[in-house]
Motif scaffolding. Sequence first.
Motif, PDB file in Angstrom:
ATOM      1  N   LEU A   1      47.605  27.831 109.521  1.00  0.00           N
ATOM      2  CA  LEU A   1      47.403  29.266 109.518  1.00  0.00           C
ATOM      3  C   LEU A   1      45.901  29.523 109.529  1.00  0.00           C
ATOM      4  N   LEU A   2      45.462  30.442 110.372  1.00  0.00           N
ATOM      5  CA  LEU A   2      44.044  30.722 110.504  1.00  0.00           C
ATOM      6  C   LEU A   2      43.848  32.228 110.518  1.00  0.00           C
ATOM      7  N   ALA A   3      43.128  32.714 109.520  1.00  0.00           N
ATOM      8  CA  ALA A   3      42.807  34.136 109.462  1.00  0.00           C
ATOM      9  C   ALA A   3      41.486  34.353 110.187  1.00  0.00           C
ATOM     10  N   THR A   4      41.540  35.075 111.284  1.00  0.00           N
ATOM     11  CA  THR A   4      40.322  35.326 112.066  1.00  0.00           C
ATOM     12  C   THR A   4      39.652  36.630 111.676  1.00  0.00           C
ATOM     13  N   ALA A   5      40.401  37.531 111.044  1.00  0.00           N
ATOM     14  CA  ALA A   5      39.848  38.817 110.608  1.00  0.00           C
ATOM     15  C   ALA A   5      40.712  39.336 109.465  1.00  0.00           C
ATOM     16  N   PRO A   6      40.243  40.362 108.726  1.00  0.00           N
ATOM     17  CA  PRO A   6      41.059  40.931 107.652  1.00  0.00           C
ATOM     18  C   PRO A   6      42.354  41.527 108.197  1.00  0.00           C
ATOM     19  N   ASN A   7      43.396  41.494 107.400  1.00  0.00           N
ATOM     20  CA  ASN A   7      44.731  42.012 107.725  1.00  0.00           C
ATOM     21  C   ASN A   7      45.362  41.343 108.947  1.00  0.00           C
ATOM     22  N   ARG A   8      45.021  40.144 109.228  1.00  0.00           N
ATOM     23  CA  ARG A   8      45.606  39.422 110.356  1.00  0.00           C
ATOM     24  C   ARG A   8      46.632  38.371 109.906  1.00  0.00           C
ATOM     25  N   LEU A   9      46.523  37.894 108.654  1.00  0.00           N
ATOM     26  CA  LEU A   9      47.401  36.816 108.202  1.00  0.00           C
ATOM     27  C   LEU A   9      48.088  37.211 106.908  1.00  0.00           C
ATOM     28  N   TRP A  10      49.425  37.284 106.980  1.00  0.00           N
ATOM     29  CA  TRP A  10      50.244  37.613 105.823  1.00  0.00           C
ATOM     30  C   TRP A  10      51.335  36.543 105.698  1.00  0.00           C
ATOM     31  N   SER A  11      51.760  36.297 104.490  1.00  0.00           N
ATOM     32  CA  SER A  11      52.843  35.356 104.261  1.00  0.00           C
ATOM     33  C   SER A  11      53.634  35.815 103.052  1.00  0.00           C
ATOM     34  N   TRP A  12      54.842  35.276 102.865  1.00  0.00           N
ATOM     35  CA  TRP A  12      55.651  35.654 101.727  1.00  0.00           C
ATOM     36  C   TRP A  12      56.358  34.430 101.180  1.00  0.00           C
ATOM     37  N   ASP A  13      56.837  34.600  99.947  1.00  0.00           N
ATOM     38  CA  ASP A  13      57.557  33.523  99.279  1.00  0.00           C
ATOM     39  C   ASP A  13      58.641  34.158  98.430  1.00  0.00           C
ATOM     40  N   ILE A  14      59.853  33.632  98.502  1.00  0.00           N
ATOM     41  CA  ILE A  14      60.957  34.100  97.674  1.00  0.00           C
ATOM     42  C   ILE A  14      61.469  32.898  96.886  1.00  0.00           C
ATOM     43  N   THR A  15      61.485  33.033  95.564  1.00  0.00           N
ATOM     44  CA  THR A  15      61.913  31.941  94.692  1.00  0.00           C
ATOM     45  C   THR A  15      63.099  32.407  93.868  1.00  0.00           C
ATOM     46  N   LYS A  16      64.131  31.569  93.749  1.00  0.00           N
ATOM     47  CA  LYS A  16      65.313  31.895  92.941  1.00  0.00           C
ATOM     48  C   LYS A  16      65.111  31.298  91.552  1.00  0.00           C
ATOM     49  N   LEU A  17      65.118  32.154  90.528  1.00  0.00           N
ATOM     50  CA  LEU A  17      64.925  31.724  89.144  1.00  0.00           C
ATOM     51  C   LEU A  17      66.242  31.845  88.384  1.00  0.00           C
ATOM     52  N   LEU A  18      66.416  31.012  87.361  1.00  0.00           N
ATOM     53  CA  LEU A  18      67.614  31.074  86.531  1.00  0.00           C
ATOM     54  C   LEU A  18      67.602  32.350  85.700  1.00  0.00           C
ATOM     55  N   GLY A  19      68.765  32.981  85.583  1.00  0.00           N
ATOM     56  CA  GLY A  19      68.880  34.213  84.823  1.00  0.00           C
ATOM     57  C   GLY A  19      69.378  33.955  83.416  1.00  0.00           C
ATOM     58  N   PRO A  20      69.731  35.016  82.693  1.00  0.00           N
ATOM     59  CA  PRO A  20      70.187  34.854  81.311  1.00  0.00           C
ATOM     60  C   PRO A  20      71.553  34.170  81.209  1.00  0.00           C
ATOM     61  N   ALA A  21      72.376  34.266  82.226  1.00  0.00           N
ATOM     62  CA  ALA A  21      73.684  33.601  82.227  1.00  0.00           C
ATOM     63  C   ALA A  21      73.722  32.625  83.406  1.00  0.00           C
ATOM     64  N   THR A  22      74.723  31.735  83.405  1.00  0.00           N
ATOM     65  CA  THR A  22      74.799  30.729  84.464  1.00  0.00           C
ATOM     66  C   THR A  22      75.105  31.340  85.828  1.00  0.00           C
ATOM     67  N   THR A  23      75.783  32.491  85.839  1.00  0.00           N
ATOM     68  CA  THR A  23      76.115  33.120  87.116  1.00  0.00           C
ATOM     69  C   THR A  23      75.076  34.130  87.567  1.00  0.00           C
ATOM     70  N   LYS A  24      74.108  34.414  86.748  1.00  0.00           N
ATOM     71  CA  LYS A  24      73.069  35.385  87.081  1.00  0.00           C
ATOM     72  C   LYS A  24      71.799  34.667  87.493  1.00  0.00           C
ATOM     73  N   SER A  25      71.124  35.219  88.480  1.00  0.00           N
ATOM     74  CA  SER A  25      69.839  34.651  88.898  1.00  0.00           C
ATOM     75  C   SER A  25      68.911  35.786  89.311  1.00  0.00           C
ATOM     76  N   ILE A  26      67.635  35.500  89.265  1.00  0.00           N
ATOM     77  CA  ILE A  26      66.605  36.486  89.583  1.00  0.00           C
ATOM     78  C   ILE A  26      65.832  35.968  90.787  1.00  0.00           C
ATOM     79  N   PHE A  27      65.595  36.828  91.757  1.00  0.00           N
ATOM     80  CA  PHE A  27      64.807  36.460  92.926  1.00  0.00           C
ATOM     81  C   PHE A  27      63.398  37.012  92.752  1.00  0.00           C
ATOM     82  N   LEU A  28      62.427  36.134  92.785  1.00  0.00           N
ATOM     83  CA  LEU A  28      61.031  36.522  92.665  1.00  0.00           C
ATOM     84  C   LEU A  28      60.431  36.536  94.059  1.00  0.00           C
TER      85      LEU A  28
END
Length: 157
Positions: A119-146
Motif C-alpha cells: 500500500l502506498l499513500a501518494t497524497a492525503p486522503n488517498r489510502l484507507w483501510s479497515w479491520d473487523i475483529t470478532k471478540l468474545l461477549g459476556p455469554a458463549t453465544t454472544k459476540s462483539i464485532f470491533l
Amino acid sequence: MTAAVQSVPELRTVAVCDALGVSRASLHRRQNPPLPLDEPRQRSSPPRALTTAERSIVLGHLHAERFQDRSPSEVYGTLLDEGVYCCSIRTLYRLLAVEGQMRERRDQLTHPPYQKPQLLATAPNRLWSWDITKLLGPATTKSIFLSRLLHFTKTSI
C-alpha cells in the motif's frame, strides 16, 4: 528373565512366572526363539505376463504422437474403438511406471511467485483501510464485532 529360565525345570512355569512377574509368553519366546527367516526368493514371472515384444508394442502405442498428452485410460479407450486390444488399463500404468514415465503427461502451468501487495499513500486522503475483529461477549453465544477504520497519510508511512 535368566532366573526364570533356570528355575523352570525344577518348578512349574506358571509359579515361576507369577513369582518373578514375568509373562509366560516372554518366557516361552526366550526358551524357543523363532527360526531365522530365509532370504526372499525371486518371484517368477506369471504365465500371462506380456512378452518383451508385446511390451514394446504397447509402449509404442503409448509413445505415439497422437497419444503423447493423453492418459493411459484415454489411450485404452481410443485403441478399443479402433479394434485394438493390447492389455488392461492397469498394465498400461505399470509399464509406464517401470519405464519411469509415470507423471502427468500434459504440460503443467507454472504459477509465478506470489507478490505481497504493498500500500502506498501518494497524497492525503488517498489510502484507507479497515479491520473487523470478532471478540468474545459476556455469554458463549454472544459476540462483539470491533470495527476500526484506518487512514494513512503520506507522512505516516
